[in-house]
Design an enzyme around this catalytic site. Structure first.
Site, short mmCIF file in Angstrom:
data_model
loop_
_atom_site.label_atom_id
_atom_site.label_comp_id
_atom_site.label_asym_id
_atom_site.label_seq_id
_atom_site.Cartn_x
_atom_site.Cartn_y
_atom_site.Cartn_z
N ASN A 80 34.92 -15.61 -48.38
CA ASN A 80 34.81 -16.91 -49.06
C ASN A 80 35.69 -16.98 -50.30
O ASN A 80 36.21 -18.04 -50.64
CB ASN A 80 33.35 -17.18 -49.42
CG ASN A 80 32.52 -17.51 -48.20
OD1 ASN A 80 32.91 -18.32 -47.36
ND2 ASN A 80 31.37 -16.87 -48.08
N GLY B 243 27.91 -18.45 -47.54
CA GLY B 243 28.65 -18.95 -48.69
C GLY B 243 28.82 -17.95 -49.81
O GLY B 243 29.46 -18.27 -50.82
N HIS C 117 33.39 -18.78 -37.57
CA HIS C 117 32.22 -17.93 -37.36
C HIS C 117 32.07 -17.54 -35.89
O HIS C 117 32.15 -18.40 -35.02
CB HIS C 117 30.95 -18.67 -37.81
CG HIS C 117 30.94 -19.03 -39.26
ND1 HIS C 117 31.41 -20.24 -39.73
CD2 HIS C 117 30.53 -18.33 -40.34
CE1 HIS C 117 31.28 -20.28 -41.04
NE2 HIS C 117 30.75 -19.13 -41.43
N ASP D 187 33.82 -24.23 -35.34
CA ASP D 187 34.53 -24.31 -36.63
C ASP D 187 35.69 -23.33 -36.71
O ASP D 187 36.51 -23.39 -37.63
CB ASP D 187 33.56 -24.08 -37.80
CG ASP D 187 32.90 -22.71 -37.78
OD1 ASP D 187 33.29 -21.84 -36.98
OD2 ASP D 187 31.97 -22.50 -38.58
N SER E 135 28.09 -15.47 -44.60
CA SER E 135 27.61 -16.10 -43.36
C SER E 135 27.92 -15.27 -42.12
O SER E 135 27.21 -15.37 -41.12
CB SER E 135 28.22 -17.50 -43.22
OG SER E 135 29.65 -17.43 -43.26
#
Length: 202
Positions: A94, A65, A178, A175, A28
């Site tokens: 991830n 992801g 990112h 979040d 991402s």
């Protein structure tokens, strides 16, 4: 008539120029998660290359992801399809967030690197680090993965891809994981010094 024939022969014998292909394999962070695709750092890289006159075609195969294992399942087909000259590997974050055993991450990343090199591509590994709440032992072993793979396969390396944005809330999305649109140019500037030596002359 002879002059025309000579000129024709020289043109035919001249090597055909073709664009260098740069394949970005990421998650991402490279797929412009949460922002407009044209504002992502890979799109900004493409723009810079064009503006500076580099004959480079950028293929962004990043998926939100994505893990190193997922990348392994996709890379062979991408290598066959695009036959890249440069492969940028931005994978592993991830895996770390899921607590994957570091030797497994290292093995997968090493395989991704080897497959790319066997294709004849130069490789740039983008390293990552984890938040301290994962514990000092795990975070240290995770961070070491990227350096060890780069050393073993003699690749270019960015030690910490998120170095310039990770601790800057104004450059991150809500979040905390990112970068936002304002943070994307910083990612590009972090990557550029390591990527530039791999590029053909403009």
């Amino acid at each position: 008539m002879l002059r025309i024939l000579v000129l024709t022969w020289l043109i035919c014998m001249a090597p055909l120029s073709s664009a260098t292909t740069l394949l970005v394999m990421g998650d991402s962070l490279s797929a412009a998660y949460g922002i407009a695709p044209e504002k992502g750092w890979v799109a900004l890289l493409d723009q810079r290359l064009q503006q500076k006159g580099y004959a480079v075609s950028v293929v962004n195969a990043s998926i939100s992801g994505e893990t190193t294992q997922g990348g392994l399942s996709r890379l062979p087909a991408l290598l066959k399809q695009y036959q890249p000259d440069i492969v940028m590997l931005e994978l592993g974050a991830n895996d770390g967030l899921r607590g994957t055993f570091p030797p497994v991450i290292r093995s997968n990343l090493d395989r991704l690197t080897l497959l790319s090199q066997q294709q004849g591509a130069k490789v740039l590994v983008l390293g990552m680090q984890l938040p301290p709440n994962y514990g000092p032992a795990y975070t240290r072993r995770f961070a070491d993965v990227f350096q060890r793979v780069a050393n073993a396969r003699d690749t270019a390396l960015v030690p910490f891809f998120m170095e310039s944005v990770a601790l800057e809330p104004t450059l991150m999305q809500n979040d905390g994981l990112h970068p936002n649109a304002e943070g994307q140019p910083y990612l590009l500037e972090t990557v550029w010094p390591a990527l530039k030596p791999l590029l053909p002359l403009p």
